[in-house]
Design a protein around this motif. Structure first.
Motif, PDB file in Angstrom:
ATOM      1  N   PRO A  60      67.297 -19.356  50.175  1.00  0.00           N
ATOM      2  CA  PRO A  60      67.690 -17.946  50.310  1.00  0.00           C
ATOM      3  C   PRO A  60      67.271 -17.082  49.123  1.00  0.00           C
ATOM      4  CG  PRO A  60      69.620 -19.329  49.956  1.00  0.00           C
ATOM      5  CD  PRO A  60      68.453 -20.243  50.142  1.00  0.00           C
ATOM      6  N   ALA A  61      67.200 -17.651  47.929  1.00  0.00           N
ATOM      7  CA  ALA A  61      66.775 -16.867  46.763  1.00  0.00           C
ATOM      8  C   ALA A  61      65.313 -16.457  46.898  1.00  0.00           C
ATOM      9  CB  ALA A  61      66.992 -17.665  45.475  1.00  0.00           C
ATOM     10  N   THR A  62      64.485 -17.357  47.389  1.00  0.00           N
ATOM     11  CA  THR A  62      63.070 -17.030  47.601  1.00  0.00           C
ATOM     12  C   THR A  62      62.931 -15.953  48.662  1.00  0.00           C
ATOM     13  OG1 THR A  62      62.456 -19.281  47.012  1.00  0.00           O
ATOM     14  CG2 THR A  62      60.823 -17.989  48.210  1.00  0.00           C
ATOM     15  N   LEU A  63      63.687 -16.078  49.742  1.00  0.00           N
ATOM     16  CA  LEU A  63      63.656 -15.050  50.786  1.00  0.00           C
ATOM     17  C   LEU A  63      64.098 -13.702  50.226  1.00  0.00           C
ATOM     18  CD1 LEU A  63      63.257 -14.208  53.737  1.00  0.00           C
ATOM     19  CD2 LEU A  63      65.642 -14.883  54.140  1.00  0.00           C
ATOM     20  N   ALA A  64      65.125 -13.704  49.381  1.00  0.00           N
ATOM     21  CA  ALA A  64      65.602 -12.450  48.792  1.00  0.00           C
ATOM     22  C   ALA A  64      64.521 -11.800  47.935  1.00  0.00           C
ATOM     23  CB  ALA A  64      66.863 -12.705  47.965  1.00  0.00           C
ATOM     24  N   VAL A  65      63.808 -12.602  47.155  1.00  0.00           N
ATOM     25  CA  VAL A  65      62.723 -12.051  46.324  1.00  0.00           C
ATOM     26  C   VAL A  65      61.629 -11.464  47.202  1.00  0.00           C
ATOM     27  CG1 VAL A  65      60.866 -12.686  44.720  1.00  0.00           C
ATOM     28  CG2 VAL A  65      63.187 -13.509  44.330  1.00  0.00           C
ATOM     29  N   VAL A  66      61.267 -12.181  48.261  1.00  0.00           N
ATOM     30  CA  VAL A  66      60.219 -11.695  49.169  1.00  0.00           C
ATOM     31  C   VAL A  66      60.654 -10.397  49.841  1.00  0.00           C
ATOM     32  CG1 VAL A  66      58.976 -12.222  51.306  1.00  0.00           C
ATOM     33  CG2 VAL A  66      59.173 -13.943  49.522  1.00  0.00           C
ATOM     34  N   VAL A  67      61.902 -10.320  50.253  1.00  0.00           N
ATOM     35  CA  VAL A  67      62.402  -9.106  50.907  1.00  0.00           C
ATOM     36  C   VAL A  67      62.418  -7.934  49.922  1.00  0.00           C
ATOM     37  CG1 VAL A  67      64.457  -8.054  51.940  1.00  0.00           C
ATOM     38  CG2 VAL A  67      63.683 -10.290  52.718  1.00  0.00           C
ATOM     39  N   VAL A  68      62.830  -8.171  48.689  1.00  0.00           N
ATOM     40  CA  VAL A  68      62.841  -7.090  47.687  1.00  0.00           C
ATOM     41  C   VAL A  68      61.420  -6.618  47.390  1.00  0.00           C
ATOM     42  CG1 VAL A  68      63.331  -6.576  45.265  1.00  0.00           C
ATOM     43  CG2 VAL A  68      65.063  -7.696  46.662  1.00  0.00           C
ATOM     44  N   LEU A  69      60.483  -7.547  47.239  1.00  0.00           N
ATOM     45  CA  LEU A  69      59.085  -7.152  47.010  1.00  0.00           C
ATOM     46  C   LEU A  69      58.546  -6.335  48.185  1.00  0.00           C
ATOM     47  CD1 LEU A  69      57.550 -10.380  45.425  1.00  0.00           C
ATOM     48  CD2 LEU A  69      57.971  -8.186  44.303  1.00  0.00           C
ATOM     49  N   ASN A  70      58.874  -6.766  49.392  1.00  0.00           N
ATOM     50  CA  ASN A  70      58.464  -6.007  50.575  1.00  0.00           C
ATOM     51  C   ASN A  70      59.078  -4.626  50.569  1.00  0.00           C
ATOM     52  OD1 ASN A  70      56.806  -7.299  52.911  1.00  0.00           O
ATOM     53  ND2 ASN A  70      57.944  -8.978  51.981  1.00  0.00           N
ATOM     54  N   ALA A  71      60.352  -4.543  50.224  1.00  0.00           N
ATOM     55  CA  ALA A  71      61.023  -3.238  50.210  1.00  0.00           C
ATOM     56  C   ALA A  71      60.341  -2.289  49.229  1.00  0.00           C
ATOM     57  CB  ALA A  71      62.502  -3.404  49.864  1.00  0.00           C
ATOM     58  N   LEU A  72      59.955  -2.788  48.071  1.00  0.00           N
ATOM     59  CA  LEU A  72      59.293  -1.935  47.076  1.00  0.00           C
ATOM     60  C   LEU A  72      57.934  -1.447  47.569  1.00  0.00           C
ATOM     61  CD1 LEU A  72      60.160  -3.899  43.818  1.00  0.00           C
ATOM     62  CD2 LEU A  72      61.110  -1.705  44.567  1.00  0.00           C
ATOM     63  N   VAL A  73      57.142  -2.360  48.099  1.00  0.00           N
ATOM     64  CA  VAL A  73      55.798  -1.986  48.555  1.00  0.00           C
ATOM     65  C   VAL A  73      55.875  -1.088  49.788  1.00  0.00           C
ATOM     66  CG1 VAL A  73      53.635  -2.888  49.499  1.00  0.00           C
ATOM     67  CG2 VAL A  73      54.699  -4.006  47.550  1.00  0.00           C
ATOM     68  N   ILE A  74      56.715  -1.466  50.745  1.00  0.00           N
ATOM     69  CA  ILE A  74      56.841  -0.665  51.965  1.00  0.00           C
ATOM     70  C   ILE A  74      57.417   0.713  51.650  1.00  0.00           C
ATOM     71  CG2 ILE A  74      58.075  -0.509  54.165  1.00  0.00           C
ATOM     72  CD1 ILE A  74      57.760  -3.585  54.360  1.00  0.00           C
ATOM     73  N   GLY A  75      58.398   0.764  50.771  1.00  0.00           N
ATOM     74  CA  GLY A  75      58.964   2.058  50.375  1.00  0.00           C
ATOM     75  C   GLY A  75      57.929   2.955  49.711  1.00  0.00           C
ATOM     76  N   ALA A  76      57.045   2.361  48.916  1.00  0.00           N
ATOM     77  CA  ALA A  76      56.003   3.145  48.239  1.00  0.00           C
ATOM     78  C   ALA A  76      55.028   3.770  49.226  1.00  0.00           C
ATOM     79  CB  ALA A  76      55.249   2.270  47.243  1.00  0.00           C
ATOM     80  N   GLN A  77      54.845   3.127  50.377  1.00  0.00           N
ATOM     81  CA  GLN A  77      53.934   3.663  51.391  1.00  0.00           C
ATOM     82  C   GLN A  77      54.376   5.029  51.897  1.00  0.00           C
ATOM     83  OE1 GLN A  77      52.580  -0.592  53.265  1.00  0.00           O
ATOM     84  NE2 GLN A  77      53.841   0.725  54.474  1.00  0.00           N
ATOM     85  N   VAL A  78      55.643   5.333  51.785  1.00  0.00           N
ATOM     86  CA  VAL A  78      56.146   6.632  52.215  1.00  0.00           C
ATOM     87  C   VAL A  78      56.555   7.477  51.009  1.00  0.00           C
ATOM     88  CG1 VAL A  78      58.122   7.707  53.366  1.00  0.00           C
ATOM     89  CG2 VAL A  78      56.789   5.996  54.543  1.00  0.00           C
ATOM     90  N   ALA A  79      57.030   6.842  49.952  1.00  0.00           N
ATOM     91  CA  ALA A  79      57.464   7.594  48.774  1.00  0.00           C
ATOM     92  C   ALA A  79      56.304   8.383  48.169  1.00  0.00           C
ATOM     93  CB  ALA A  79      58.075   6.647  47.739  1.00  0.00           C
ATOM     94  N   VAL A  80      55.138   7.760  48.077  1.00  0.00           N
ATOM     95  CA  VAL A  80      53.982   8.444  47.481  1.00  0.00           C
ATOM     96  C   VAL A  80      53.571   9.660  48.316  1.00  0.00           C
ATOM     97  CG1 VAL A  80      51.533   8.189  46.900  1.00  0.00           C
ATOM     98  CG2 VAL A  80      53.172   6.426  46.219  1.00  0.00           C
ATOM     99  N   PRO A  81      53.355   9.530  49.625  1.00  0.00           N
ATOM    100  CA  PRO A  81      52.973  10.716  50.400  1.00  0.00           C
ATOM    101  C   PRO A  81      54.055  11.796  50.436  1.00  0.00           C
ATOM    102  CG  PRO A  81      52.682   8.733  51.727  1.00  0.00           C
ATOM    103  CD  PRO A  81      53.283   8.319  50.440  1.00  0.00           C
ATOM    104  N   TYR A  82      55.317  11.386  50.511  1.00  0.00           N
ATOM    105  CA  TYR A  82      56.394  12.379  50.531  1.00  0.00           C
ATOM    106  C   TYR A  82      56.439  13.147  49.210  1.00  0.00           C
ATOM    107  CZ  TYR A  82      58.459  10.679  54.909  1.00  0.00           C
ATOM    108  OH  TYR A  82      58.706  10.355  56.224  1.00  0.00           O
ATOM    109  N   TYR A  83      56.270  12.453  48.100  1.00  0.00           N
ATOM    110  CA  TYR A  83      56.256  13.130  46.804  1.00  0.00           C
ATOM    111  C   TYR A  83      55.079  14.097  46.719  1.00  0.00           C
ATOM    112  CZ  TYR A  83      56.167  14.083  41.860  1.00  0.00           C
ATOM    113  OH  TYR A  83      56.165  14.736  40.656  1.00  0.00           O
ATOM    114  N   LEU A  84      53.901  13.622  47.113  1.00  0.00           N
ATOM    115  CA  LEU A  84      52.714  14.477  47.020  1.00  0.00           C
ATOM    116  C   LEU A  84      52.811  15.693  47.938  1.00  0.00           C
ATOM    117  CD1 LEU A  84      49.926  11.766  46.763  1.00  0.00           C
ATOM    118  CD2 LEU A  84      50.823  13.231  44.938  1.00  0.00           C
ATOM    119  N   TYR A  85      53.468  15.528  49.068  1.00  0.00           N
ATOM    120  CA  TYR A  85      53.661  16.687  49.946  1.00  0.00           C
ATOM    121  C   TYR A  85      54.672  17.652  49.344  1.00  0.00           C
ATOM    122  CZ  TYR A  85      54.642  19.733  53.809  1.00  0.00           C
ATOM    123  OH  TYR A  85      54.801  20.858  54.565  1.00  0.00           O
ATOM    124  N   ALA A  86      55.787  17.130  48.873  1.00  0.00           N
ATOM    125  CA  ALA A  86      56.836  17.994  48.327  1.00  0.00           C
ATOM    126  C   ALA A  86      56.377  18.707  47.054  1.00  0.00           C
ATOM    127  CB  ALA A  86      58.099  17.182  48.042  1.00  0.00           C
TER     128      ALA A  86
END
Length: 167
Positions: A77-103
């Motif tokens: 479960p610790a490995t899964l948690a790390v993978v999920v957190v890494l995914n959350a950071l990368v996936i979140g950046a896919q929208v955070a960057v365009p939203y910031y640049l638009y705003a």
């Protein structure tokens, strides 16, 4: 065929249609705030967090509805948690960057990248039963490439506005 993921929604065409619809919604969210955009950082962090939670919920829901989680995930479960957190950071950046640049700058090209990234994520996450689970490779390969492409779209729009349209 062995090694080929099966679409959770029943067909590749339906999966693509749903992914395109959600991608269009994601790309147009900033337009809903056009008159009263929150601070760019707030829109980026909030939008990225909601988007990451949504995409990871799609991944988890697809697994729970069909094949379940791989035994290795239950054993580590610790490995899964790390993978999920890494995914959350990368996936979140896919929208955070365009939203910031638009705003901040009203750049729209990165929003096209957010659309494409959303389609890619949802098509990958809604397919189950392949050689490997896409969540394992996404934060290491596919995700960073999409974030880099989105940043390049922002730079390209900056260049067009600065050097071609300003003169």
């Amino acid at each position: 065929m062995p090694g080929t993921p099966d679409p959770v929604l029943g067909s590749d065409a339906l999966t693509l249609a749903v992914a395109c619809f959600v991608g269009a919604l994601v790309a147009t969210v900033p337009y809903g705030f056009r008159e009263s955009l929150p601070r760019p950082a707030l829109l980026a962090v909030g939008g990225g967090a909601v988007y990451a939670v949504f995409c990871l919920a799609v991944w988890a829901g697809a697994r729970l509805a069909t094949v379940g989680f791989p035994p290795a995930a239950a054993d580590r479960p610790a490995t899964l948690a790390v993978v999920v957190v890494l995914n959350a950071l990368v996936i979140g950046a896919q929208v955070a960057v365009p939203y910031y640049l638009y705003a901040r700058f009203r750049f729209v090209a990165p929003l096209v990248g957010a659309f494409a990234a959303t389609v890619a994520v949802l098509v990958l996450f809604l397919g189950v039963g392949g050689e490997t689970d896409p969540i394992a490779l996404y934060p290491l390969l596919f995700g960073p490439l999409l974030v880099a492409a989105i940043c390049l779209l922002g730079l390209a729009e900056f260049g067009v506005r600065r050097f071609l349209l300003a003169g």
